[in-house]
Design a protein around this motif. Sequence first.
Motif: not given
Lengths: 274, 66
Positions: B6-11, B13, B49, B52, B54-55, B58
């Motif tokens: 899973i990728v969280n583009p908002a977090w 950098k 994971e 990273c 910036d978490y 994961y």
Amino acid sequence: MASELITKYMREEHLPHIWCPGCGHGILMRDVAQAIKNLGIDQEKVCLVSGIGCASRAAGYMDFQTMHTTHGRAIAFATGVKMARPDLEVIVIAGDGDVAAIGGNHLIHAARRNIGITVIVFNNDIYGMTGGQYSPTTPTGEFGTTAPYGNIDRPFDIAVLAAAAGASYVAKGTAYHAPQTIKLIENGIKHKGFSLIDCAGICATYYGRKNKKGSAVDMMKFQRDNTITVEQAKTLPREQREGKFILGKLVENDFPEFSDEYQRIIDSLKEKKQ
Amino acid sequence: MSKRLIVNPAWCKGCGICAEFCPKKVLMIVKEKVTVANPDDCIKCGMCEMRCPDYAIYLEEAHDEE
């Protein structure tokens, strides 16, 4: 949206954190969360104490009982917490400047007392938050905003300093070697007396830029390619050890723990009175 | 149980650490954000994971999906 580990052990509403892209502190903070999870310690029984600096922001991000205190004094506050509540798992997160310069005296005396707290140093060799001044761990000859012609000080080796002062568990980790560093932090927390895990971080923004070390990725590669184990460090000649990161446990012994000894006095006086 | 990335583009950098140290070169940085470029090559080792800062990436247990 975050992993189970982050959702459980961090205050998601404060994420993403304000650390720079590629900052080693993010990796090391996750290592701390993973170590606590692996040990299965009750979250409510962990008290995380920090001082001031980039590293010390961890106490705001991590979801335990937390105290964000004054510069260099995290160990002093942690000592108070441990004496009042010896049942708590008291953990200090500190930067190299915070723990070895401003708080240097607290560090050596807490180590000498062998009080049962765990100090995890996010050691990036520079004062990041205030703009890249050289710290007590900046190597000789390296640059900082306050050392424009190169640092003429000799650096502290925080782990060796703590061990010499009497700490009963001392280890060194790195941001790159996350699995090994998690294990070392776990063992430090499990250890009864004063534990210190000195973790080499990455500060690409100030330390990296001032010293032409490249990007955060370049600095991680450098850590990967220039790390030796404690065992290797013992056998290598001095010139081959120069400038290497050390990984592993330096010291472990069973000196009496301070809050236990204090309780023993209380118990013995109570007995006398009866 | 199988896992998915899973990728969280908002977090994210865009530091590139995950992409650089992925042993299978599954990840790429596109416009300063991580992208799963070769999902079929992923061996779910979890090194991205773990490193990273910036978490933002994961592995998650894949629950039964229809």
